[in-house]
Each structure stands twice: as C-alpha cells, then as structure tokens.
Design a protein around this motif. Structure first.
Motif, PDB file in Angstrom:
ATOM      1  N   UNK A  20       1.096  -1.375   0.504  1.00  0.00           N
ATOM      2  CA  UNK A  20       0.163  -0.133  -0.169  1.00  0.00           C
ATOM      3  C   UNK A  20       0.878   1.893  -0.279  1.00  0.00           C
ATOM      4  N   UNK A  21       0.323   1.980  -0.996  1.00  0.00           N
ATOM      5  CA  UNK A  21       1.290   3.293  -0.631  1.00  0.00           C
ATOM      6  C   UNK A  21       0.907   4.104   0.414  1.00  0.00           C
ATOM      7  N   UNK A  22       2.278   4.318   0.923  1.00  0.00           N
ATOM      8  CA  UNK A  22       1.721   5.281   2.148  1.00  0.00           C
ATOM      9  C   UNK A  22       2.418   4.410   3.316  1.00  0.00           C
ATOM     10  N   UNK A  23       2.559   2.828   3.072  1.00  0.00           N
ATOM     11  CA  UNK A  23       1.801   2.507   4.230  1.00  0.00           C
ATOM     12  C   UNK A  23       3.380   1.825   4.681  1.00  0.00           C
ATOM     13  N   UNK A  24       3.750   2.055   6.449  1.00  0.00           N
ATOM     14  CA  UNK A  24       4.389   1.826   7.003  1.00  0.00           C
ATOM     15  C   UNK A  24       5.831   0.618   6.445  1.00  0.00           C
ATOM     16  N   UNK A  25       7.127   0.246   6.171  1.00  0.00           N
ATOM     17  CA  UNK A  25       7.268  -0.940   5.736  1.00  0.00           C
ATOM     18  C   UNK A  25       7.360  -1.815   6.872  1.00  0.00           C
ATOM     19  N   UNK A  26       7.862  -1.632   8.183  1.00  0.00           N
ATOM     20  CA  UNK A  26       7.229  -2.475   8.733  1.00  0.00           C
ATOM     21  C   UNK A  26       5.764  -2.394   9.496  1.00  0.00           C
ATOM     22  N   UNK A  27       5.269  -3.837   8.980  1.00  0.00           N
ATOM     23  CA  UNK A  27       3.562  -3.768  10.256  1.00  0.00           C
ATOM     24  C   UNK A  27       3.965  -4.514  11.397  1.00  0.00           C
ATOM     25  N   UNK A  28       2.660  -3.721  12.046  1.00  0.00           N
ATOM     26  CA  UNK A  28       2.002  -4.424  13.382  1.00  0.00           C
ATOM     27  C   UNK A  28       1.414  -5.410  12.959  1.00  0.00           C
ATOM     28  N   UNK A  29       1.384  -6.706  14.165  1.00  0.00           N
ATOM     29  CA  UNK A  29      -0.044  -7.413  13.695  1.00  0.00           C
ATOM     30  C   UNK A  29      -0.660  -6.348  13.783  1.00  0.00           C
ATOM     31  N   UNK A  30      -1.236  -6.252  14.635  1.00  0.00           N
ATOM     32  CA  UNK A  30      -2.403  -5.150  15.159  1.00  0.00           C
ATOM     33  C   UNK A  30      -2.818  -4.575  13.518  1.00  0.00           C
ATOM     34  N   UNK A  31      -2.038  -3.709  13.417  1.00  0.00           N
ATOM     35  CA  UNK A  31      -2.370  -2.837  12.202  1.00  0.00           C
ATOM     36  C   UNK A  31      -2.621  -3.757  10.642  1.00  0.00           C
ATOM     37  N   UNK A  32      -2.008  -5.286  10.667  1.00  0.00           N
ATOM     38  CA  UNK A  32      -2.073  -5.823   9.655  1.00  0.00           C
ATOM     39  C   UNK A  32      -3.084  -6.884   9.849  1.00  0.00           C
ATOM     40  N   UNK A  33      -3.586  -6.671  11.025  1.00  0.00           N
ATOM     41  CA  UNK A  33      -5.037  -7.359  11.301  1.00  0.00           C
ATOM     42  C   UNK A  33      -6.490  -6.596  11.339  1.00  0.00           C
ATOM     43  N   UNK A  34      -6.094  -4.978  11.335  1.00  0.00           N
ATOM     44  CA  UNK A  34      -6.726  -3.848  10.793  1.00  0.00           C
ATOM     45  C   UNK A  34      -6.734  -3.865   9.640  1.00  0.00           C
ATOM     46  N   UNK A  35      -6.074  -4.453   9.113  1.00  0.00           N
ATOM     47  CA  UNK A  35      -5.915  -4.148   7.528  1.00  0.00           C
ATOM     48  C   UNK A  35      -7.033  -4.753   6.562  1.00  0.00           C
ATOM     49  N   UNK A  36      -6.389  -6.343   7.085  1.00  0.00           N
ATOM     50  CA  UNK A  36      -7.572  -7.520   6.970  1.00  0.00           C
ATOM     51  C   UNK A  36      -8.980  -7.180   7.302  1.00  0.00           C
ATOM     52  N   UNK A  37      -9.255  -7.255   8.396  1.00  0.00           N
ATOM     53  CA  UNK A  37     -10.981  -5.972   8.414  1.00  0.00           C
ATOM     54  C   UNK A  37     -11.338  -5.207   7.813  1.00  0.00           C
ATOM     55  N   UNK A  38     -10.729  -3.994   6.928  1.00  0.00           N
ATOM     56  CA  UNK A  38     -10.530  -3.198   6.657  1.00  0.00           C
ATOM     57  C   UNK A  38     -10.818  -3.778   4.822  1.00  0.00           C
ATOM     58  N   UNK A  39     -10.486  -4.730   4.759  1.00  0.00           N
ATOM     59  CA  UNK A  39     -10.518  -5.239   3.432  1.00  0.00           C
ATOM     60  C   UNK A  39     -11.787  -5.895   3.329  1.00  0.00           C
ATOM     61  N   UNK A  40     -12.063  -7.107   4.506  1.00  0.00           N
ATOM     62  CA  UNK A  40     -13.463  -7.637   5.079  1.00  0.00           C
ATOM     63  C   UNK A  40     -14.757  -6.726   4.613  1.00  0.00           C
ATOM     64  N   UNK A  41     -14.644  -5.679   5.463  1.00  0.00           N
ATOM     65  CA  UNK A  41     -15.756  -4.379   4.709  1.00  0.00           C
ATOM     66  C   UNK A  41     -16.030  -4.530   3.494  1.00  0.00           C
ATOM     67  N   UNK A  42     -14.964  -3.526   2.900  1.00  0.00           N
ATOM     68  CA  UNK A  42     -15.051  -3.238   1.657  1.00  0.00           C
ATOM     69  C   UNK A  42     -15.087  -4.402   0.469  1.00  0.00           C
ATOM     70  N   UNK A  43     -15.318  -6.008   1.025  1.00  0.00           N
ATOM     71  CA  UNK A  43     -15.553  -7.131  -0.031  1.00  0.00           C
ATOM     72  C   UNK A  43     -16.728  -7.385   0.600  1.00  0.00           C
ATOM     73  N   UNK A  44     -17.992  -6.756   1.412  1.00  0.00           N
ATOM     74  CA  UNK A  44     -18.573  -7.212   1.769  1.00  0.00           C
ATOM     75  C   UNK A  44     -20.437  -6.430   1.344  1.00  0.00           C
ATOM     76  N   UNK A  45     -20.693  -6.985   0.650  1.00  0.00           N
ATOM     77  CA  UNK A  45     -22.613  -6.087  -0.442  1.00  0.00           C
ATOM     78  C   UNK A  45     -22.905  -5.182   1.475  1.00  0.00           C
ATOM     79  N   UNK A  46     -23.512  -3.537   0.901  1.00  0.00           N
ATOM     80  CA  UNK A  46     -24.556  -4.089   2.056  1.00  0.00           C
ATOM     81  C   UNK A  46     -23.900  -3.175   3.390  1.00  0.00           C
ATOM     82  N   UNK A  47     -22.875  -3.416   3.425  1.00  0.00           N
ATOM     83  CA  UNK A  47     -21.853  -2.849   4.630  1.00  0.00           C
ATOM     84  C   UNK A  47     -20.757  -1.815   3.613  1.00  0.00           C
ATOM     85  N   UNK A  48     -20.777  -0.355   4.854  1.00  0.00           N
ATOM     86  CA  UNK A  48     -20.039   1.003   5.227  1.00  0.00           C
ATOM     87  C   UNK A  48     -19.628   0.923   5.484  1.00  0.00           C
TER      88      UNK A  48
END
Lengths: 138, 166
Positions: A20-48
């Motif tokens: 991801x442009x602008x993301x820190x090169x070293x990612x904590x697991x907290x941020x990694x899992x937050x990204x996973x959740x953000x991706x999951x929300x974006x992929x779910x229809x009818x959710x914002x």
C-alpha cells in the motif's frame, strides 16, 4: 509484537498483503489485522465502514486511515477487532451481515496463517444509509 | 390517534452483557448486543429508528412522518446538515431482545386511516424483526395530519399574479 515478514502471498488483489502506497514498511500485527478487517468490510455488500464522530473509529496505517476498524492488543496476546459499520438500505439481516464480515476477516487471517493472533471480532452497526449515500460518505 | 398492539415487556439495560470490555461508549449510548456463535454484534438504537422510519415510508398512503412542527424543524435541520428526515417522528425503545416503536404520521387525504395504520404496523414489524432480529412488542401510531395533494401548490397559486376575474 512487531513482525516484518509475511507468511505467504495471497492471490486476492484486495488482500491486506498487497503493498500500500504510504504504508509503513514494518507492519505491526495489529495494523495487519486491521487491514484484513478493512478489506473484509470493503468486500461485503450492503456494508459501509464508518469512522464515527471525529474519526474515533479508525486505525492509522502509515499515511492511510483504515476507517471503521479499531484494533487493540488484548491481554491474551491476541488482537481484538471492533468493526464499526453502517448497513445499506434495504439491508439483509444484520446478524447475517455481521457473520459474513466476521468470517471474511477470519478467512484473511487464516490465509496468512495469522489466525492464531486474532482475538474476538465484534461488529457494531451504527446507522442505515441509502444506497446513494454509499459512495458519497465513504 | 394512538393504537397499542400489546404491552411492552422486558425492557432491559444495555449493561446486560457483563464483561468489562463490552462496556464501551457504543453500548452505553443505547446499543444492544446480539448473541452470535462467531462473536458479538451490536445494533445501535439509531439503526432501529431508521429501519422503522424507512419501513413506514414504504407504505402507500403515508405522506410523511412527524407532526407539522417536527417536519418544519426537521426540514431546517436537514438543510443545515444536522438532521435526518428519515428518523423524524419516530422514537424507539430497544431492549436486549425486543423493541417498541412510536411514530407520528401524516396520511394522504382519502386513504383509510385504520388500513394505512395497520399496514404501517405490519411493515415495521416485518422490517425490524427481519433486519435486526429484535421482536417488536408495540407499534404505537399517531396520525396528526392529513395531506391534500394541492397543499404544496398553495403558495404558488397565491403568488401567480393572474387575475381572478376577467
């Protein structure tokens, strides 16, 4: 705990492993899992995702803001996730939507063999929005 | 007019969920968690309010929600971006598993008020129960105005400037 390695490449182009442009090169697991959740929300229809008043529900990922996701290191050495979302009218049953986004988040973590780091995934519905608001307020 | 379907039962506090982690701001400000095998889901009262308001508007014969003053204030607040027309005239009480809804309606002139009220009640129960999983114990409806199709044109007619007699 900080990790700089990635378990494996995931084919999904929307995966949190994608650079991801602008993301820190070293990612904590907290941020990694937050990204996973953000991706999951974006992929779910009818959710914002909603960042809430004054943007209180978000996780900073370098220069990027993962709106609607709050990730906290739990006491049991796992990351607790809270997903803050609006449903798009007319929504499916909210429990079904919550399970869908929750399972997607868990799936993203499993694909990267990081599900052992994931604690509870709580889903908060804050509002119902019209379909034409879906992009306007995102 | 107000009609009551059945007495409300079991209004519980948001604090019914016991763990400290669950006592977030969201829960305190009136949201209710739903049990689930895979985790916890919390639905804010605003969601129930919005669903009830949108459901009522789906019923033919319903012109608007809220009384005259509520609508006037709602229109102003919506214009300045602090209001939401879809929730005006609707209030809900949400318990752990149940919800009660009160709403104020303006109905189109010529429609049967009892029939429209019944249809609104049915639609709200269907939508709220289907979407949120909450059981609706009451839908109290107050019809406080009638809408006449020409109401919106009154001002234009008065200002048209055309002579009333030849």
């Amino acid at each position: 705990m900080t990790t700089t390695t990635r378990a494996r490449t995931v084919a999904n182009p929307a995966s949190p492993d994608r650079p991801v442009a602008g993301a820190a090169p070293a990612t904590t697991r907290r941020v990694w899992l937050a990204r996973a959740a953000s991706t999951a929300i974006a992929q779910t229809d009818d959710l914002r995702a909603t960042a809430g008043p004054q943007g209180r529900w978000r996780t900073l990922d370098g220069a990027r803001s993962l709106d609607g996701v709050v990730a906290i290191e739990g006491g049991d050495d796992r990351v607790e996730l809270a997903l803050h979302v609006d449903a798009v009218w007319p929504p499916r049953p909210l429990a079904e939507l919550a399970d869908e986004v929750r399972l997607r988040t868990i799936g993203e973590a499993e694909n990267a063999e990081r599900d052992g780091e994931l604690g509870s995934v709580r889903v908060f519905f804050h509002d119902v929005v019209d379909p034409d608001q879906r992009t306007a307020r995102r | 007019m107000a009609e009551t379907q059945s007495p409300s039962e079991g209004q519980s506090t948001p604090g019914a969920q016991s763990s400290a982690r669950e006592s977030t701001d969201v829960t305190r400000r009136g949201s209710e968690p739903l049990a689930s095998d895979a985790g916890q889901t919390t639905i804010a009262d605003a969601v129930v309010t919005k669903v009830a308001g949108l459901a009522a508007r789906e019923v033919p014969g319903v012109h608007d929600l809220g009384g005259g003053a509520t609508r006037a204030i709602g229109n102003v607040s919506q214009r300045v971006g602090i209001g939401d027309q879809r929730t005006q005239g609707v209030s809900v009480e949400v318990g752990e598993r149940e919800a009660a809804v009160d709403l104020t309606l303006t109905i189109e002139y010529g429609e049967s008020i009892p029939q429209v009220a019944d249809a609104v009640r049915e639609q709200i129960v269907k939508r709220v129960e289907g979407i949120t999983g909450l059981s609706v114990t009451e839908v109290n409806i107050a019809v406080n105005d009638l809408y006449f199709p020409g109401d919106d044109d009154d001002d234009q007619g008065a200002d048209s400037g055309e002579p009333r007699v030849s």
